[in-house]
Design an enzyme around this catalytic site. Sequence first.
Site, short mmCIF file in Angstrom:
data_model
loop_
_atom_site.label_atom_id
_atom_site.label_comp_id
_atom_site.label_asym_id
_atom_site.label_seq_id
_atom_site.Cartn_x
_atom_site.Cartn_y
_atom_site.Cartn_z
CD1 TRP A 183 70.98 -44.53 39.49
CD2 TRP A 183 71.70 -44.70 41.85
NE1 TRP A 183 72.54 -44.83 39.36
CE2 TRP A 183 72.92 -44.66 41.02
CE3 TRP A 183 72.05 -44.58 43.28
CZ2 TRP A 183 74.04 -44.89 41.46
CZ3 TRP A 183 73.29 -44.93 43.60
CH2 TRP A 183 74.38 -45.04 42.77
CD GLU A 224 69.44 -40.63 39.59
OE1 GLU A 224 69.07 -41.23 40.70
OE2 GLU A 224 70.14 -39.51 39.58
CE LYS A 226 76.59 -42.45 38.55
NZ LYS A 226 76.67 -42.66 40.03
CG ASP A 260 72.11 -36.87 38.78
OD1 ASP A 260 72.90 -35.97 38.53
OD2 ASP A 260 71.58 -37.06 39.91
CG HIS A 263 73.60 -39.66 36.72
ND1 HIS A 263 72.56 -40.45 37.14
CD2 HIS A 263 74.50 -38.80 37.47
CE1 HIS A 263 72.78 -40.49 38.46
NE2 HIS A 263 73.95 -39.57 38.96
CG HIS A 287 68.08 -36.45 41.05
ND1 HIS A 287 68.68 -37.62 41.41
CD2 HIS A 287 67.05 -36.52 41.63
CE1 HIS A 287 67.88 -38.34 42.29
NE2 HIS A 287 66.68 -37.45 42.34
CG ASP A 295 77.49 -38.47 39.21
OD1 ASP A 295 76.79 -37.19 39.08
OD2 ASP A 295 77.12 -39.72 39.92
CG ASP A 297 76.76 -36.45 43.23
OD1 ASP A 297 75.45 -36.31 42.80
OD2 ASP A 297 77.43 -37.56 42.92
CG ASP A 327 71.71 -36.44 43.80
OD1 ASP A 327 72.31 -36.62 45.02
OD2 ASP A 327 71.59 -37.31 42.94
C1 RNT Z 1 73.86 -41.64 42.24
C2 RNT Z 1 72.44 -40.86 41.85
C3 RNT Z 1 71.63 -40.91 43.07
C4 RNT Z 1 72.29 -40.75 44.54
C5 RNT Z 1 71.09 -40.67 45.60
C6 RNT Z 1 72.12 -40.65 46.77
O1 RNT Z 1 74.65 -41.15 41.17
O2 RNT Z 1 72.60 -39.79 41.34
O3 RNT Z 1 70.36 -40.20 42.81
O4 RNT Z 1 72.73 -39.40 44.40
O5 RNT Z 1 70.53 -41.67 45.38
ZN ZN Z 2 70.91 -38.45 41.20
#
Ligand code: RNT
Ligand code: ZN
Length: 421
Positions: A183, A224, A226, A260, A263, A287, A295, A297, A327
């Site tokens: 990523w 990945e 986003k 993810d 994302h 993820h 986003d 997390d 994640d």
């Molecule tokens: C970031 C991505 C990625 C990170 C990690 C830490 O938006 O989701 O996967 O969260 O690499």
């Molecule tokens: Zn991620």
Amino acid sequence: MYDIQKGYELAKAYYKELGIDTDEVIRKVNDKAISMHCWQGDDVIGFEKNAGSLSGGIQTTGNYPGRARNAEELRADIEEVLKYIPGKTRLNLHANYLEADHAVPRNEILPEHFANWIDWAVEKGIGLDFNDTYFSHPLSEHGTLSAADESIRKFWIEHGIACRRIGGVFAEKTGGPCVINHWTPDGDKEFPIDTLSPRLRMKDSLDQIFEATKDVKGVVDGIESKLFGIGMESYTVGSHEFCTSYVMSKHCPHIIMTLDAGHYHPTEVVSNKLGAIFAFSDNVLLHVSRPVRWDSDHVVAYDDETKTIMEELVRMNRLDATYVATDFFDASVNRLVAWATGLRNVRKAMMAAMLQPIDALRKVEQEGDVSARLAMVQEYKAGGMLTLVWNYYCASQNKGEGLVWLDAIKDYEKKVLSARS
Ligand code: RNT
Ligand code: ZN
């Protein structure tokens, strides 16, 4: 606590009537690996000697005491939290979690910088996955694999190459495959005049990384995408379309998409994409995360989307084909509680998906009985006797039924975490 065994017998009889063998479900749920991200333990800071602050459009908020300050503390925390996470768990490391007594340039990292992690993982029988670290670095401020400056782009290509070599060693030592997630945060705050050139450079960089490391064995590569990052709201080089096209154009079994859950546009969900992707790909890397308005997390919740993702995978018979990784990073609560809650939720959602009479649902659909399909789906949404099966499973694995594990982690906080400054 109620009689867990008795509860399980009742649930077993209930699910038997639906044609579901709960012992079999427990076995399947337990065997499915979830790759637990290391970065929840220290707010994505890592252990580089010259570590800067977190950058790349991702943010950890909160300052709950007890953050792991070095690799030993992080490993101790992981060992502790694994006591309360049932099922097969792998560990997902990031390149910036290397250990060295001096600052190591990212393009010069070697397997030996992860020797302690490898020894520890082998001793504990834990599989290792890996991630390139293209953020939190002075040279990542103006793009990495898509950088216009050729010397900077070369630096990051070398980092990608180094990471695939390390992944190969992880696979070899821990009995792979090692899943590497690629990523990059590359993007722009404003909409660029030239949106194509950075993508052509990113494509070339990824090609160079794979070409230079084609001898590496046992590695699976997730790409990945986003939608946006903080400070890069208008343009992301590695967008969903870019990454999908890249993966599909490679026709290479080890290069797969990473999806993810945080994302995409707020009304766009990963669960809705999986069926389309599996029409073209054999494997996917997930993820599992939780976006709240952006986003963010947040810790994975036992929410509709997590459950629907697992339902989709189970119903398509693609759970085994999916590499499941977590994640999220929350520094506003006890970090081990965050880990355990999120990981338990992922596994519980898998179990819930399997505790549904899929054959019966499929049958009414095939018969065109859309009324029965509607009624049945709603009937089983409440979860039947999921908690009775889940508690029995956790107790039989000695991983803490109900909230027993919460008290144990609170105790660890008092004894270990609170002593950290
Ligand atoms: C970031 C991505 C990625 C990170 C990690 C830490 O938006 O989701 O996967 O969260 O690499
Ligand atoms: Zn991620």
